[in-house]
Design an enzyme around this catalytic site. Structure first.
Site, mmCIF file in Angstrom:
data_model
loop_
_atom_site.group_PDB
_atom_site.id
_atom_site.type_symbol
_atom_site.label_atom_id
_atom_site.label_comp_id
_atom_site.label_asym_id
_atom_site.label_seq_id
_atom_site.Cartn_x
_atom_site.Cartn_y
_atom_site.Cartn_z
ATOM 1 N N LYS A 116 0.844 -1.197 0.000
ATOM 2 C CA LYS A 116 0.000 0.000 0.000
ATOM 3 C C LYS A 116 0.885 1.255 0.000
ATOM 4 C CE LYS A 116 -4.012 1.672 2.643
ATOM 5 N NZ LYS A 116 -3.490 2.996 3.008
ATOM 6 N N GLY A 117 0.339 2.371 -0.461
ATOM 7 C CA GLY A 117 1.104 3.618 -0.465
ATOM 8 C C GLY A 117 1.467 4.077 0.937
ATOM 9 N N VAL B 116 3.860 2.978 3.054
ATOM 10 C CA VAL B 116 4.280 1.999 4.074
ATOM 11 C C VAL B 116 5.799 1.784 4.103
ATOM 12 C CG1 VAL B 116 2.066 0.777 4.063
ATOM 13 C CG2 VAL B 116 3.907 0.014 2.529
ATOM 14 N N LYS C 26 7.818 1.266 1.018
ATOM 15 C CA LYS C 26 8.279 0.371 -0.052
ATOM 16 C C LYS C 26 9.643 0.789 -0.588
ATOM 17 C CE LYS C 26 4.977 0.927 -2.940
ATOM 18 N NZ LYS C 26 4.262 1.932 -2.155
ATOM 19 N N THR D 179 12.015 2.749 0.714
ATOM 20 C CA THR D 179 13.092 2.572 1.701
ATOM 21 C C THR D 179 13.487 1.102 1.790
ATOM 22 O OG1 THR D 179 12.235 4.435 2.975
ATOM 23 C CG2 THR D 179 13.757 2.970 4.102
ATOM 24 N N ASP E 94 7.058 3.346 -9.946
ATOM 25 C CA ASP E 94 6.064 4.203 -9.293
ATOM 26 C C ASP E 94 6.159 5.594 -9.916
ATOM 27 O OD1 ASP E 94 4.527 5.769 -7.639
ATOM 28 O OD2 ASP E 94 5.251 4.868 -5.782
ATOM 29 N N CYS F 207 4.736 7.559 28.285
ATOM 30 C CA CYS F 207 4.126 8.081 27.047
ATOM 31 C C CYS F 207 2.859 7.265 26.761
ATOM 32 C CB CYS F 207 5.107 7.975 25.878
ATOM 33 S SG CYS F 207 4.384 8.418 24.281
ATOM 34 N N CYS G 259 2.249 6.419 23.045
ATOM 35 C CA CYS G 259 3.153 5.360 22.564
ATOM 36 C C CYS G 259 2.654 3.987 22.998
ATOM 37 C CB CYS G 259 4.566 5.572 23.100
ATOM 38 S SG CYS G 259 5.270 7.182 22.712
#
Length: 339
Positions: free
Chosen positions: A34-35, A37, A39, A41, A63, A282, A285
């Site tokens: 999916k866009g 996420v 990919k 990297t 892409d 936190c 988190c």
């Protein structure tokens, strides 16, 4: 199910991509999801690791957003170019719409669709009317180029999920395109001959015979590569996701569709994981980690035969050679959260 390399005495899949590095027969590796996420990297990092153990590696972005240039802080184009700091790792970015425009718009660089004659325009309209033809032609051109360059391993940084899966259908798309063009030329052969010169030239200078020959050459290349894509010794697909519902849903859909195409996949990279220290105050988190753990547990349960790689959320962007190299280490050596 998969060709992941694990020792016989292992009772679980290694949480790394080491099996891909060890599988020397692999020629084609796709990285998709999916866009947003991670990919690009992931594909850049995998390429860096592969370059350590392969003679030559090519990283291709399909892409339209073209993030390779941003990731390496270096401009890439449609010709393969060495990445700064490497002598066996190259990259290129291709325009999914460019190849068919080039094929149909004539020989001159400045000749656009607007300069085409009536028949040339009709051919272009016909071509673009076939679903997925732009991506199909784009990949056909790239694959033809890749074959002549003889890289040992090629990694595709693919477009978001839907485009990726559509691309995997391109062999049949091109077959249909050629069938339609052949049908038209047989039906309207006498009419077309009235437009053509003695050497098969259209009014706009385009050569119909040459175009048909080029299409046929591409079809042969595509047919050969399609066979390789369905060979688990030569091809694998790395799914990239984040521990959220929509991303998990897309990943499941993608894995099912890959199985229907006969394409091997046995690796999932889960990005952006939070690892708050025990006793952290936190609240956000801790709450987010609880949500992430729910989906991470589902991933591990659903894909117990996959290499599931867990990557942490970092405090800064992964850009540039040094940061990518550091990130890439975590693909082959499991990340250990600080205690």
């Amino acid at each position: 199910m998969s060709t992941a390399v694990i020792n016989a005495d292992d009772d679980h899949m290694e949480p790394t991509l080491q099996s891909i590095l060890d599988q020397r027969s692999l020629r084609w590796i796709f990285v998709g999801g999916k866009g947003g996420v991670g990919k690009t990297t992931t594909s850049c990092s995998l390429a860096i690791q592969l370059a350590k153990v392969r003679r030559s590696v090519l990283l291709i972005s399909t892409d339209p957003a073209h993030n390779l240039s941003d990731a390496f802080s270096q401009k890439f184009g449609k010709e393969a170019r060495l990445i700064d700091g490497f002598d066996n790792l190259s990259a290129m970015e291709i325009d999914p719409n460019g190849s068919i425009q080039d094929l149909l718009a004539g020989q001159g660089e400045n000749e656009g669709a607007g300069d085409m004659g009536g028949v040339g325009g009709m051919m272009q309209d016909l071509a673009f009317a076939i679903p997925g033809i732009d991506e199909a032609m784009s990949f056909a051109e790239v694959l033809k180029q890749v074959k002549s360059l003889s890289y040992e391993t090629i990694i595709f940084d693919t477009a978001p999920t839907g485009h990726t899966l559509r691309f995997l259908q391109f062999p049949s798309v091109l077959e249909k395109a050629l069938a339609k063009v052949s049908q038209l030329s047989s039906q309207y052969g006498p009419l077309l001959n009235g437009f053509l010169g003695s050497n098969g030239t259209l009014p706009n200078g385009q050569n119909l015979n040459e175009m048909m020959e080029k299409l046929e050459t591409l079809r042969a290349t595509i047919s050969e590569v399609n066979t390789q894509f369905k060979d688990e010794r030569l091809t694998t697909f790395v799914c990239v996701c984040i521990p959220e519902f929509l991303s998990l849903y897309e990943t499941e859909r993608m894995i099912q569709e890959l199985a229907s195409y006969g394409i091997d996949t046995h690796s999932i990279v889960v990005n952006q994981l939070l690892f708050p220290k025990p006793g952290s105050d936190c609240e956000q988190c801790t709450a987010r980690r609880k949500m992430q753990k729910k989906y991470l547990d589902q991933i591990e349960e659903l894909y117990d035969e996959f290499n599931v790689v867990k990557m942490p959320l970092l405090v800064e962007e992964v850009r540039g050679k040094e940061k990518l190299e550091k990130f890439s280490e975590m693909l082959v050596k499991p990340f250990v959260p600080p205690q």
